[in-house]
Design an enzyme around this catalytic site. Structure first.
Site, PDB file in Angstrom:
ATOM      1  N   GLU A  68      -0.306   0.302   3.940  1.00  9.09           N
ATOM      2  CA  GLU A  68      -0.407  -0.161   5.374  1.00  9.09           C
ATOM      3  C   GLU A  68      -0.671   0.953   6.241  1.00  9.09           C
ATOM      4  O   GLU A  68      -1.344   0.673   7.037  1.00  9.09           O
ATOM      5  CB  GLU A  68       0.804  -0.976   5.609  1.00  9.09           C
ATOM      6  CG  GLU A  68       0.966  -2.239   5.061  1.00  9.09           C
ATOM      7  CD  GLU A  68       2.551  -2.774   4.648  1.00  9.09           C
ATOM      8  OE1 GLU A  68       3.576  -2.153   5.322  1.00  9.09           O
ATOM      9  OE2 GLU A  68       2.539  -3.653   3.850  1.00  9.09           O
ATOM     10  N   GLY A 107       3.282  -7.862  -0.615  1.00 13.86           N
ATOM     11  CA  GLY A 107       3.569  -9.000   0.455  1.00 13.86           C
ATOM     12  C   GLY A 107       2.781 -10.297   0.281  1.00 13.86           C
ATOM     13  O   GLY A 107       2.611 -11.090   1.168  1.00 13.86           O
ATOM     14  N   HIS A 149       1.240   4.859   1.986  1.00 12.31           N
ATOM     15  CA  HIS A 149       1.411   3.643   1.661  1.00 12.31           C
ATOM     16  C   HIS A 149       0.158   2.717   2.265  1.00 12.31           C
ATOM     17  O   HIS A 149      -0.522   3.438   3.412  1.00 12.31           O
ATOM     18  CB  HIS A 149       2.797   3.051   2.653  1.00 12.31           C
ATOM     19  CG  HIS A 149       2.911   1.624   2.184  1.00 12.31           C
ATOM     20  ND1 HIS A 149       2.270   0.455   2.916  1.00 12.31           N
ATOM     21  CD2 HIS A 149       3.897   1.107   1.228  1.00 12.31           C
ATOM     22  CE1 HIS A 149       2.818  -0.595   2.003  1.00 12.31           C
ATOM     23  NE2 HIS A 149       3.894  -0.313   1.548  1.00 12.31           N
ATOM     24  N   GLU A 193       0.778   0.635  -6.277  1.00 12.33           N
ATOM     25  CA  GLU A 193       1.001  -0.506  -5.483  1.00 12.33           C
ATOM     26  C   GLU A 193      -0.569  -1.177  -5.260  1.00 12.33           C
ATOM     27  O   GLU A 193      -1.249  -0.737  -4.445  1.00 12.33           O
ATOM     28  CB  GLU A 193       1.421  -0.283  -3.984  1.00 12.33           C
ATOM     29  CG  GLU A 193       2.921   0.370  -4.324  1.00 12.33           C
ATOM     30  CD  GLU A 193       3.729   0.039  -2.903  1.00 12.33           C
ATOM     31  OE1 GLU A 193       4.773  -0.709  -3.308  1.00 12.33           O
ATOM     32  OE2 GLU A 193       3.263   0.263  -1.932  1.00 12.33           O
ATOM     33  N   SER A 231       5.003  -7.212  -4.579  1.00 14.79           N
ATOM     34  CA  SER A 231       5.979  -8.442  -4.717  1.00 14.79           C
ATOM     35  C   SER A 231       6.804  -8.369  -6.021  1.00 14.79           C
ATOM     36  O   SER A 231       6.906  -9.396  -6.930  1.00 14.79           O
ATOM     37  CB  SER A 231       4.883  -9.689  -4.838  1.00 14.79           C
ATOM     38  OG  SER A 231       3.929  -9.947  -3.845  1.00 14.79           O
ATOM     39  N   ASN A 252      11.539  -0.572   0.430  1.00 17.15           N
ATOM     40  CA  ASN A 252      10.629  -0.128   1.885  1.00 17.15           C
ATOM     41  C   ASN A 252      10.777  -1.427   2.855  1.00 17.15           C
ATOM     42  O   ASN A 252      10.307  -2.538   2.657  1.00 17.15           O
ATOM     43  CB  ASN A 252       9.317   0.043   1.241  1.00 17.15           C
ATOM     44  CG  ASN A 252       8.467   0.047   2.735  1.00 17.15           C
ATOM     45  OD1 ASN A 252       8.813   0.573   3.646  1.00 17.15           O
ATOM     46  ND2 ASN A 252       7.131   0.009   2.502  1.00 17.15           N
TER      47      ASN A 252
HETATM   48  C1  PEP Z   1       5.633  -2.469  -0.226  1.00 17.10           C
HETATM   49  O1  PEP Z   1       5.547  -2.517   0.967  1.00 17.10           O
HETATM   50  O2  PEP Z   1       5.584  -1.293  -0.696  1.00 17.10           O
HETATM   51  C2  PEP Z   1       5.762  -3.644  -1.280  1.00 17.10           C
HETATM   52  C3  PEP Z   1       5.330  -3.463  -2.489  1.00 17.10           C
HETATM   53  O3  PEP Z   1       5.854  -4.809  -0.541  1.00 17.10           O
HETATM   54  P1  PEP Z   1       6.145  -6.344  -1.126  1.00 17.10           P
HETATM   55  O4  PEP Z   1       7.268  -5.956  -2.164  1.00 17.10           O
HETATM   56  O5  PEP Z   1       6.833  -7.074   0.072  1.00 17.10           O
HETATM   57  O6  PEP Z   1       5.032  -6.687  -1.990  1.00 17.10           O
END
Ligand code: PEP
Length: 256
Positions: A102, A178, A100, A172, A218, A13
């Site tokens: 965000e 992040g 997601h 997630e 992450s 992503n």
């Molecule tokens: C994401 O945006 O779905 C995500 C998991 O980001 P990151 O790997 O940077 O934590």
């Protein structure tokens, strides 16, 4: 392939990163690195909307698929700033990320709007990657499974077993996205197993056994193998580490 026969699926992503030129350069680099990995692992990248078509063209003939980062529930109309499922499909997408955290946090997505977007995705032949996950406050209050179950039930409401079987779920935890802070493999496995049990309740055991559940938050080359080694972790949704070809390729190797 997992012991249950599920093919690992790793998706990158990219969020709001990469101009068209940068995006094409990144997938060219990536295509060269992953040519030997693609057979055993399903791979996709989700560029920003502006780069979808050039990325899809650059990836033609490779095993790397392209995903949108969101889609609207209508095919067209007065919805400034949105993009529709048929538009994504025509531009070269095979997948779309929906719900997601965000989108939920900054753009008002709800389980109900995710459900509507999901209908449009399936109706247009896109494979949806449905994101669910708890905040830190919810985890600390012991509400993780309750929150994730509510998101899965709400997002998937009204779909039959065949439709659920065509979906990918991404667990997630919001506190791990992040932040550099990853769920332990045991924490991930606990939620993945609970999601699979819920899918069995909603769509039957055979369907639940088929659905891939990705972990996201992450994921990096040095923690991917441990997370992907869990029985119900069938892949990863990767943010930051998908922006660097060598890191993303290392995660693909860990999945293999
Ligand atoms: C994401 O945006 O779905 C995500 C998991 O980001 P990151 O790997 O940077 O934590």
């Amino acid at each position: 392939m997992s012991s249950a026969g599920r093919r690992p699926f790793i998706a990158g992503n990219w969020k709001m990163h990469k101009t068209v030129g940068e995006a094409v350069a990144l997938v060219r680099e990536l295509a060269g690195m992953v040519s030997g990995v693609g057979e055993t692992v399903e791979v996709a990248v989700a560029p920003p909307f502006t780069a979808i078509q050039p990325v899809a063209q650059a990836l033609a003939g490779t095993r790397i698929g392209v995903a949108g980062q969101n889609c609207h529930w209508e095919a067209s109309g007065a919805f400034t700033g949105e993009v529709s499922a048929p538009m994504l499909k025509e531009a070269g997408c095979r997948y779309v990320i929906l719900g997601h955290s965000e989108r939920r946090q900054f753009f008002g997505e709800t389980d109900e709007s995710v459900n509507r977007r999901l209908k449009a995705a399936l109706a247009n032949g896109l494979v949806p990657i449905v994101c669910v996950g708890e905040t830190l406050a919810e985890r600390e209050a012991g509400r993780t499974l309750e929150v994730v179950s509510r998101q899965v039930r709400g997002g998937l409401a009204g779909f039959d077993a065949a439709q659920v079987g065509g979906m990918v779920i991404a667990y997630e935890p919001v506190w791990a996205i992040g932040t550099g802070r990853t769920a332990t493999s045991a924490q991930a496995q606990e939620v993945h197993a609970a999601v699979r049990a819920l899918l069995a309740e909603l769509a039957g055991g055979d369907t639940a056994a088929r659905v891939r559940i990705q972990y996201g938050g992450s994921v990096k080359p040095d923690n991917a193998a441990e997370l992907l080694g869990q029985p119900d972790v069938d892949g990863a949704l990767v943010g930051g580490a998908s922006l660097k070809a060598s890191d993303f390729a290392a995660i693909l190797r860990a999945a293999r």
